[in-house]
Design a protein around this motif. Structure first.
Motif, PDB file in Angstrom:
ATOM      1  N   THR A  31      10.212 -30.786  -4.331  1.00 43.40           N
ATOM      2  CA  THR A  31       9.256 -29.974  -5.087  1.00 43.40           C
ATOM      3  C   THR A  31       9.081 -28.598  -4.447  1.00 43.40           C
ATOM      4  OG1 THR A  31       7.484 -31.129  -3.879  1.00 43.40           O
ATOM      5  CG2 THR A  31       8.036 -31.925  -6.087  1.00 43.40           C
ATOM      6  N   PHE A  32       9.148 -28.534  -3.130  1.00 44.78           N
ATOM      7  CA  PHE A  32       9.092 -27.238  -2.436  1.00 44.78           C
ATOM      8  C   PHE A  32      10.256 -26.353  -2.880  1.00 44.78           C
ATOM      9  CE2 PHE A  32      10.663 -24.650   1.115  1.00 44.78           C
ATOM     10  CZ  PHE A  32       9.545 -23.881   1.420  1.00 44.78           C
ATOM     11  N   GLY A  33      11.451 -26.931  -2.961  1.00 43.72           N
ATOM     12  CA  GLY A  33      12.614 -26.163  -3.398  1.00 43.72           C
ATOM     13  C   GLY A  33      12.473 -25.676  -4.822  1.00 43.72           C
ATOM     14  N   MET A  34      11.910 -26.518  -5.696  1.00 50.90           N
ATOM     15  CA  MET A  34      11.698 -26.088  -7.078  1.00 50.90           C
ATOM     16  C   MET A  34      10.786 -24.875  -7.142  1.00 50.90           C
ATOM     17  SD  MET A  34      11.123 -29.698  -9.090  1.00 50.90           S
ATOM     18  CE  MET A  34      12.294 -31.057  -8.967  1.00 50.90           C
ATOM     19  N   LEU A  35       9.693 -24.922  -6.404  1.00 55.51           N
ATOM     20  CA  LEU A  35       8.667 -23.888  -6.502  1.00 55.51           C
ATOM     21  C   LEU A  35       9.063 -22.591  -5.821  1.00 55.51           C
ATOM     22  CD1 LEU A  35       5.817 -23.123  -7.419  1.00 55.51           C
ATOM     23  CD2 LEU A  35       4.918 -24.215  -5.361  1.00 55.51           C
ATOM     24  N   THR A  36       9.709 -22.682  -4.670  1.00 52.21           N
ATOM     25  CA  THR A  36       9.944 -21.477  -3.866  1.00 52.21           C
ATOM     26  C   THR A  36      11.378 -20.953  -3.920  1.00 52.21           C
ATOM     27  OG1 THR A  36      10.459 -22.735  -1.863  1.00 52.21           O
ATOM     28  CG2 THR A  36       8.145 -22.209  -2.264  1.00 52.21           C
ATOM     29  N   ILE A  37      12.311 -21.749  -4.411  1.00 50.27           N
ATOM     30  CA  ILE A  37      13.706 -21.305  -4.460  1.00 50.27           C
ATOM     31  C   ILE A  37      14.227 -21.293  -5.890  1.00 50.27           C
ATOM     32  CG2 ILE A  37      16.078 -21.887  -3.779  1.00 50.27           C
ATOM     33  CD1 ILE A  37      14.987 -22.871  -1.136  1.00 50.27           C
ATOM     34  N   LEU A  38      14.082 -22.400  -6.591  1.00 50.15           N
ATOM     35  CA  LEU A  38      14.680 -22.538  -7.919  1.00 50.15           C
ATOM     36  C   LEU A  38      14.086 -21.552  -8.924  1.00 50.15           C
ATOM     37  CD1 LEU A  38      16.729 -24.244  -9.490  1.00 50.15           C
ATOM     38  CD2 LEU A  38      14.893 -25.827 -10.036  1.00 50.15           C
ATOM     39  N   LEU A  39      12.764 -21.497  -8.995  1.00 46.48           N
ATOM     40  CA  LEU A  39      12.131 -20.618  -9.979  1.00 46.48           C
ATOM     41  C   LEU A  39      12.407 -19.138  -9.710  1.00 46.48           C
ATOM     42  CD1 LEU A  39      10.789 -23.285 -10.801  1.00 46.48           C
ATOM     43  CD2 LEU A  39       8.611 -22.078 -10.982  1.00 46.48           C
ATOM     44  N   PRO A  40      12.270 -18.649  -8.463  1.00 47.78           N
ATOM     45  CA  PRO A  40      12.570 -17.236  -8.228  1.00 47.78           C
ATOM     46  C   PRO A  40      14.044 -16.873  -8.442  1.00 47.78           C
ATOM     47  CG  PRO A  40      11.173 -18.098  -6.488  1.00 47.78           C
ATOM     48  CD  PRO A  40      11.646 -19.272  -7.287  1.00 47.78           C
ATOM     49  N   LEU A  41      14.965 -17.799  -8.122  1.00 44.94           N
ATOM     50  CA  LEU A  41      16.383 -17.474  -8.278  1.00 44.94           C
ATOM     51  C   LEU A  41      16.793 -17.418  -9.746  1.00 44.94           C
ATOM     52  CD1 LEU A  41      18.287 -19.471  -5.491  1.00 44.94           C
ATOM     53  CD2 LEU A  41      17.632 -17.062  -5.524  1.00 44.94           C
ATOM     54  N   PHE A  42      16.277 -18.343 -10.545  1.00 43.60           N
ATOM     55  CA  PHE A  42      16.714 -18.451 -11.939  1.00 43.60           C
ATOM     56  C   PHE A  42      15.497 -18.542 -12.869  1.00 43.60           C
ATOM     57  CE2 PHE A  42      19.898 -20.561  -9.214  1.00 43.60           C
ATOM     58  CZ  PHE A  42      20.944 -19.645  -9.384  1.00 43.60           C
ATOM     59  N   PRO A  43      14.765 -17.449 -13.021  1.00 46.79           N
ATOM     60  CA  PRO A  43      13.535 -17.495 -13.819  1.00 46.79           C
ATOM     61  C   PRO A  43      13.782 -17.796 -15.293  1.00 46.79           C
ATOM     62  CG  PRO A  43      14.067 -15.243 -13.168  1.00 46.79           C
ATOM     63  CD  PRO A  43      14.967 -16.132 -12.394  1.00 46.79           C
ATOM     64  N   GLU A  44      14.818 -17.186 -15.879  1.00 51.65           N
ATOM     65  CA  GLU A  44      15.079 -17.424 -17.305  1.00 51.65           C
ATOM     66  C   GLU A  44      15.427 -18.877 -17.560  1.00 51.65           C
ATOM     67  OE1 GLU A  44      17.169 -18.205 -20.893  1.00 51.65           O
ATOM     68  OE2 GLU A  44      18.116 -18.267 -18.898  1.00 51.65           O
ATOM     69  N   ALA A  45      16.305 -19.437 -16.707  1.00 56.73           N
ATOM     70  CA  ALA A  45      16.705 -20.831 -16.867  1.00 56.73           C
ATOM     71  C   ALA A  45      15.529 -21.768 -16.615  1.00 56.73           C
ATOM     72  CB  ALA A  45      17.864 -21.153 -15.918  1.00 56.73           C
ATOM     73  N   SER A  46      14.664 -21.403 -15.692  1.00 58.09           N
ATOM     74  CA  SER A  46      13.499 -22.249 -15.399  1.00 58.09           C
ATOM     75  C   SER A  46      12.573 -22.336 -16.601  1.00 58.09           C
ATOM     76  CB  SER A  46      12.740 -21.696 -14.188  1.00 58.09           C
ATOM     77  OG  SER A  46      13.556 -21.665 -13.042  1.00 58.09           O
ATOM     78  N   VAL A  47      12.326 -21.204 -17.229  1.00 50.96           N
ATOM     79  CA  VAL A  47      11.475 -21.199 -18.424  1.00 50.96           C
ATOM     80  C   VAL A  47      12.167 -21.945 -19.564  1.00 50.96           C
ATOM     81  CG1 VAL A  47      10.335 -19.731 -20.132  1.00 50.96           C
ATOM     82  CG2 VAL A  47      10.365 -19.049 -17.720  1.00 50.96           C
ATOM     83  N   TRP A  48      13.465 -21.760 -19.689  1.00 47.66           N
ATOM     84  CA  TRP A  48      14.247 -22.451 -20.732  1.00 47.66           C
ATOM     85  C   TRP A  48      14.176 -23.969 -20.578  1.00 47.66           C
ATOM     86  CZ3 TRP A  48      18.895 -24.952 -19.082  1.00 47.66           C
ATOM     87  CH2 TRP A  48      19.615 -25.578 -20.097  1.00 47.66           C
ATOM     88  N   ALA A  49      14.257 -24.445 -19.346  1.00 53.06           N
ATOM     89  CA  ALA A  49      14.289 -25.883 -19.087  1.00 53.06           C
ATOM     90  C   ALA A  49      12.896 -26.503 -19.006  1.00 53.06           C
ATOM     91  CB  ALA A  49      15.044 -26.162 -17.786  1.00 53.06           C
ATOM     92  N   ALA A  50      11.861 -25.685 -18.957  1.00 55.42           N
ATOM     93  CA  ALA A  50      10.512 -26.192 -18.697  1.00 55.42           C
ATOM     94  C   ALA A  50      10.078 -27.320 -19.640  1.00 55.42           C
ATOM     95  CB  ALA A  50       9.503 -25.043 -18.733  1.00 55.42           C
ATOM     96  N   PRO A  51      10.258 -27.205 -20.963  1.00 53.82           N
ATOM     97  CA  PRO A  51       9.798 -28.313 -21.830  1.00 53.82           C
ATOM     98  C   PRO A  51      10.450 -29.654 -21.506  1.00 53.82           C
ATOM     99  CG  PRO A  51      10.220 -26.340 -23.125  1.00 53.82           C
ATOM    100  CD  PRO A  51      10.739 -26.066 -21.751  1.00 53.82           C
ATOM    101  N   VAL A  52      11.750 -29.639 -21.188  1.00 48.54           N
ATOM    102  CA  VAL A  52      12.433 -30.888 -20.839  1.00 48.54           C
ATOM    103  C   VAL A  52      11.931 -31.419 -19.503  1.00 48.54           C
ATOM    104  CG1 VAL A  52      14.674 -31.950 -20.315  1.00 48.54           C
ATOM    105  CG2 VAL A  52      14.483 -30.259 -22.152  1.00 48.54           C
TER     106      VAL A  52
END
Length: 514
Positions: A263-284
């Motif tokens: 969860t730390f990686g999701m919040l501090t690495i995944l979201l900042p690196l790929f913001p568009e993809a994170s928002v795209w995948a959020a509902p799933v």
């Protein structure tokens, strides 16, 4: 500037080497040395925290940067913001607690070399976990992410219960499979990045301009690895066996600290690196989190082993953390970041008290208990307080974080927040029903036989281990502001990096300007 983070990494490694080099049979000396080094790390982290600039908690501090493998673009880069500091501090607190809790519970064959091995592995694990929380180079993060599996594998496989080998192997296979997918994503991120001697620095990779399709594939690669580690449904099945078979101290580090890397990686690495993809995948991802919340809670209700029950409750709780992260609201992500800390303390208390109960009874099956509060009132009380925190009772730490997650989720996904509240109801059922079966009613003969044993209830060392955890649970339940002050600026930075803002209020105040 003093290299705080490198010192926090090196100190436990030195302690592990000293413990390993002690002569065989020096068990007491090994325990004392391991505890001394873990307390030294805790003191170092406390001193570092006191110099941390809280108003600037959204910025990375105590930065260390040294070119490591320039030909590959790898840098030895460490730094912490408010979120990373909270996880480093959680690790530094729980390690000495787990060592003290394992003082005499290293297994029936524990002696000499076995004890030294257990203690050295815990210290090595501490160093690697601190490294993964502090790493600011993507490749360095991956190295720590993978290598920390090794000490945990041996802690489970060598010192665990009767099915320890199968549990350790399953843990390793799942983690390595996720790590392999992550490696492909790490390499892909470097390829589309700026490259050069600092090509893996996260500061240089944040908000890369990549094609939509490429960004989404790289997001998925990292997300799978983090979901396995979290663990998130449907890649969660390794956790119940691993947590139930591990020694209680190792189970605390596994669920309370190691799994937070996901969860730390999701919040501090995944979201900042790929913001568009994170928002795209959020509902799933929100749907997966809801399944984790409800499925973990339902399966917990059916458990016959108290240690497996605690593991399944953690799957449900990790669902709440992931839900808060992908709600993309300040309240949701602040709640998720706080939940990581609170879950670490409440789960640590639950696992340690359950381990103490199982040691006395010689079994962790719920049916083998009954009327325990008459024989072991202090252990029963500690189990109840930790359990009530786990079900998010107001006044205890998990309530604040769970409430923030639900409020933040409701701001963007009202339907998801309504469904997630079912997890709270189920949590009340599995915690209170378990307490009722284990601690109330007629005392079972096996426990009644312990009434004349002066060691039947919590003793000095055990109380010294459990009392601080319960004190933190109560303190953060009534006054979480100091921790939130450290976490919220870092959450604000993540929200800014992803280009997300809090939704407008659903309901305007009466008389407000239209």
């Amino acid at each position: 500037m003093f290299p705080w983070l490198t010192a926090a990494l090196v100190l436990p490694l030195v302690g592990a080497a000293v413990v390993a080099l002690l002569p065989k049979g020096r068990t007491d000396a090994a325990k004392a040395v391991a505890l001394a080094f873990s307390l030294a790390v805790l003191g170092l982290v406390v001193a570092m925290s006191l110099t941390f600039d809280v108003p600037a908690a959204g910025e990375y501090q105590f930065a260390e940067e040294v070119s490591w493998i320039p030909q590959l673009g790898v840098t030895y880069a460490l730094a912490v913001d408010g979120i990373a500091l909270s996880m480093v501090a959680l690790t530094a607190v729980l390690v000495p607690v787990c060592l003290l809790a394992s003082w005499r519970e290293l297994g029936p064959a524990a002696a000499g070399q076995v004890d030294r091995g257990f203690l050295a592995l815990v210290l090595v694990l501490e160093a690697l976990v601190i490294g993964v929380f502090a790493a600011r180079d993507l490749f360095l993060f991956y190295v720590f992410f993978e290598v920390m599996l090794v000490p945990m594998y041996f802690l489970i496989g060598r010192y665990g219960g009767p099915r320890r080998r199968e549990a350790a192997t399953t843990f390793l296979v799942y983690s390595l499979a996720g790590g392999l997918v992550m490696l492909a994503a790490v390499i892909g991120t470097y390829v589309v990045g700026p490259g050069g001697a600092d090509g893996f620095l996260l500061a240089n990779l944040t908000n890369l301009e990549v094609s939509t399709e490429t960004g989404r594939w790289l997001f998925l690669g990292l997300f799978v690895a983090f979901a396995v580690k979290a663990p998130l449904w449907p890649v969660h099945t390794w956790l119940p066996d691993a947590a139930a078979q591990a020694p209680p101290g190792a189970a605390v580090l596994l669920v309370g600290v190691l799994d937070k890397v996901g969860t730390f990686g999701m919040l501090t690495i995944l979201l900042p690196l790929f913001p568009e993809a994170s928002v795209w995948a959020a509902p799933v991802v929100v749907v997966l989190a809801l399944v984790s919340i409800l499925y973990g809670a339902f399966v917990a209700l059916a458990q016959r082993d108290v240690l497996r029950l605690i593991a399944w409750t953690s799957i449900s709780h990790f669902g709440f953390i992931v839900l808060g992260i992908f709600a993309f609201t300040t309240a949701g992500q602040s709640g998720a970041a706080l939940y990581q800390v609170n879950h670490g303390f409440s789960t640590a208390a639950l696992f340690l008290v359950a381990g103490m109960l199982a040691t006395r009874r010689g079994s962790s099956l719920i049916a083998d208990f009954g009327g325990g509060q008459r024989v072991m009132p202090l252990l029963a009380g500690a189990f109840l307080v930790a359990g009530l925190s786990s079900l998010a009772l107001p006044g205890l730490s998990s309530f604040v974080s769970e409430f923030l997650v639900l409020v933040g989720t409701f701001e963007r996904y009202q339907w998801a927040a309504v469904i997630a509240t079912g997890g709270i109801i189920l949590a009340a059922l599995y915690i209170l029903w378990t307490y009722q079966r284990m601690m109330t009613g007629t005392t079972v003969p096996a426990l009644a036989a312990l009434e004349s044993d002066p060691r039947r209830d919590m003793r000095g060392r055990e109380a010294f281990v459990v009392a601080p955890l319960l004190a933190v649970i109560i303190a953060l339940g009534f006054y979480p502001k100091p921790v939130l002050d450290i976490l919220t600026p870092a959450v604000d930075r993540t929200m800014e990096q992803t280009g997300m803002t809090d939704p407008a209020p659903l309901f305007e105040a009466e008389g407000a300007d239209q």
